[in-house]
Design a protein around this motif. Structure first.
Motif, PDB file in Angstrom:
ATOM      1  N   PHE A 163       1.181  -0.764  -0.030  1.00 19.77           N
ATOM      2  CA  PHE A 163       0.141   0.359  -0.328  1.00 19.77           C
ATOM      3  C   PHE A 163       0.682   1.123   0.013  1.00 19.77           C
ATOM      4  O   PHE A 163       1.808   1.467   0.944  1.00 19.77           O
ATOM      5  N   VAL A 210      -4.169   0.565  -1.533  1.00 24.43           N
ATOM      6  CA  VAL A 210      -3.569  -0.855  -2.413  1.00 24.43           C
ATOM      7  C   VAL A 210      -3.779  -0.712  -3.584  1.00 24.43           C
ATOM      8  O   VAL A 210      -4.394   0.177  -4.534  1.00 24.43           O
ATOM      9  N   SER A 248      -0.424   0.595  -5.847  1.00 24.56           N
ATOM     10  CA  SER A 248      -0.478   1.480  -5.128  1.00 24.56           C
ATOM     11  C   SER A 248       0.078   3.341  -5.363  1.00 24.56           C
ATOM     12  O   SER A 248      -1.107   3.756  -4.656  1.00 24.56           O
TER      13      SER A 248
END
Length: 604
Positions: free
Chosen positions: A472, A485, A537
């Motif tokens: 992330f 994410v 991400s």
DNA sequence: TTAGGGTTAG
């Protein structure tokens, strides 16, 4: 003569002063007077400017030391971490038929290095009648938690007749130590009254367990309840900002420290420096560092590490030299880990060798596994894989997964399939629960087009139930930390963000962007495999950043894993096309993208 | 006549 007439003015400020008083007392014939001698003993044992050896010598001259004298020594032994002396003196005390009092057990139980010792002392606590003493029991809770004995700690808590705020907070921080965050929060909410320490313990619990959002939420609540932000809460919140790369909030805390006139001790100062380093403001970090009045070894280590992370190896070495010249604190093992890391991240191979030897020859620090890991990293990154292997072969201790992992990472960078396969398999066996090891080996196979082996690695992970750690990225905007994410659509502006990603990709294609699928552990057919890459991400975070800022502003993104090759390439081009600086902090280091180049010079 | 506990950086 009454001994209180000759009690020295308190507090003494130096051992010299203490020695003078001591000789005066001896001349007055008070060498056997416990009360008079205790004042000297207390300073020697407990003050920062004291001298425990002097205290011990003085102790041996006392013919009949009393419980107070022993208690003072127990506390000193706890502070200077000499558990065996504590227990030895405790048994002497009992042999002299002295009775422990309520000051005896708190330091004693905290000094224990074995759970069994805590249990035995616990029995003595009950035997001598302190089974209802809150001070003693609070310390027992601590002692049990230190050994992870949750049940014992809880049992003690429930026997306290009137648990006070310290008892409750001890329970919260005990749960926190064991990683039982929800339980800690449950206790925190049950607390009949809270003070600043309790709030800080709970916020720190969230931070320590990487639950940053909850830490920020609780901090907000704390401020609503008008609890004062002290140096502890400030340090904890700085560490939260450091964790997520929240520069704006970090600046706010720094400002708060200044506004509230909170004294910058070495720890708090270092926390501020660390926050600026890890939020990508190296120059600001350095300015704060230079102004620190008290610099501990950690402050220097932190700043040297900051330069290392940002790929400024020469600056790191220069600062290390200054640390030596200033001569106030001595470099320790961590200093050299950071100096060697700086060399590794900047490709300074010869300098790395120099400081590896220097550490032993000049500072007498024997290299530990981490130092060897740095040397392996240094050589392997630079493509000198055989020499790296030799370091591993010759190191005096057995290499752990971290040391071998450094070699594995370099095999990925240099596309060395044969060595990578051999090392990768060993690392996976040493560290079977770590998904990153499988992913790196998979990437090495993928880069060589060995799709069957890629599938094999993936199957091994599945069979063992090892899940790939989800990647992330975070970007702070308007004081809020936004988390993305890969492929995620949770953000309220998801549609606009995806549109921006497409626009970005089109714009960089024009200047030569070609998707790079080397780093993707995948099982898709060739023509489909570009898609997931586009929604990594970090690309989503950058797109959001571009949406929310004016042209030319710097974007700061924090990623929990290593940035992939494709995102690295794309970020370079985005910085050029959109005329903005992008600073990405990944698991290992910083990448400053500017005008189509990265500060790591593609050496990461 | 002497003294205490729980929280923070790397």
């Amino acid at each position: 003569m009454s001994s209180c007439l000759v009690a020295p003015p308190w507090p003494c400020s130096s051992m010299a002063e203490v020695r003078q008083h001591h000789s005066l007392l001896l001349r007055l014939g008070l060498s056997t007077d416990n009360y008079a001698m205790s004042r000297i003993l207390t300073f020697c044992s407990l003050s920062n400017h004291g001298d425990i050896n002097y205290a011990l010598k003085l102790f041996t001259t006392l013919p009949n030391p009393d419980t107070f004298v022993y208690n003072t020594l127990f506390k000193a032994f706890f502070i200077c971490d000499s558990p065996s002396l504590s227990l030895l003196f405790y048994s002497h005390m009992l042999q002299r038929s002295l009775t422990p009092n309520s000051f005896t057990f708190p330091s004693l139980v905290r000094a224990c290095k074995l759970q069994q010792e805590v249990k035995q002392l616990h029995a003595h606590v009950l035997k001598f009648g302190f089974g209802a003493d809150t001070f003693t029991l609070n310390n027992l809770i601590h002692a049990y938690f230190a050994f992870g004995s949750l049940d014992d700690a809880r049992r003690v808590f429930y026997t306290i007749p009137n648990p006070n705020v310290v008892s409750w907070t001890s329970l919260v921080s005990g749960y926190s130590q064991l990683g039982l965050v929800d339980e800690a929060f449950h206790v925190f909410e049950l607390m009949p009254s809270k003070n600043g320490v309790s709030w800080n313990a709970m916020i720190a619990c969230f931070v320590k367990n990487n639950r940053f959002r909850e830490a920020f939420d609780l901090f907000r609540k704390m401020r609503v309840e008008e609890v004062e932000v002290d140096r502890f809460v400030a340090a904890t919140m700085l560490s939260a900002c450091t964790g997520v790369g929240a520069l704006e909030q970090g600046k706010w805390i720094h400002g708060c420290v200044e506004r509230n006139g909170i004294v910058l001790d070495s720890k708090l100062g270092t926390a501020i420096v660390d926050m600026y380093c890890k939020c990508g403001c190296l120059d600001k970090a350095f300015r704060v560092f230079c102004r620190l009045e008290v610099k501990g070894a950690s402050s220097w280590n932190c700043m040297i590490g900051g330069f290392a992370m940002h790929g400024r190896g020469e600056d790191a070495i220069r600062l290390f030299r200054e640390m030596e010249e200033e001569g106030v604190v001595v470099p320790d093992d961590i200093t050299f880990v950071n100096v060697l890391t700086a060399c590794a991240h900047s490709g300074l191979v010869e300098e790395g060798f120099f400081y590896f030897r220097y550490m032993v020859d000049v500072h007498g620090i024997e290299p530990n596994k981490e130092h060897y890991g740095c040397m392996v990293d240094l050589l392997a990154r630079a493509g000198r894989l055989e020499e790296a292997k030799k370091v591993i072969y010759e190191m005096p201790m057995s290499p752990d997964a971290a040391v071998l992992g450094a070699l594995l990472g370099a095999c990925r960078i240099h596309g060395n399939l044969v060595l990578g396969e051999e090392v990768g398999k060993r690392v996976i066996e040493l560290d079977p629960g770590n998904s990153g090891r499988y992913v790196t080996l998979g990437n090495i196979y993928a880069r060589c087009g060995k799709w069957e082996q890629v599938a094999g690695v993936r199957k091994l992970m599945n069979d063992r139930g090892v899940k790939k750690e989800p990647g992330f990225s975070m970007i702070e905007m308007e004081g809020m930390v936004n988390e993305f994410v890969a492929g995620g659509r949770d953000h309220p502006l998801a549609e606009a963000i995806y549109a921006k990603v497409h626009e970005m990709l089109e714009a960089i294609r024009v200047v030569g962007y070609v998707p790079d699928t080397d780093d993707v552990l995948h099982d898709l057919v060739e023509e489909e495999k570009e898609n997931p890459l586009f929604y990594h991400s970090e690309k989503l975070a950058i797109a959001y950043g571009l949406l929310k800022t004016k042209r030319g502003e710097t974007l700061r993104v924090t990623k929990n894993l290593r940035v992939c090759k494709d995102c690295h390439q794309a970020s370079k081009l985005i910085s050029k096309v959109y005329d903005c600086d992008i600073i990405i902090r990944d698991r290992n280091r910083f990448h400053h993208f500017s005008n189509g180049e990265c500060s790591c010079k593609d050496y990461w």
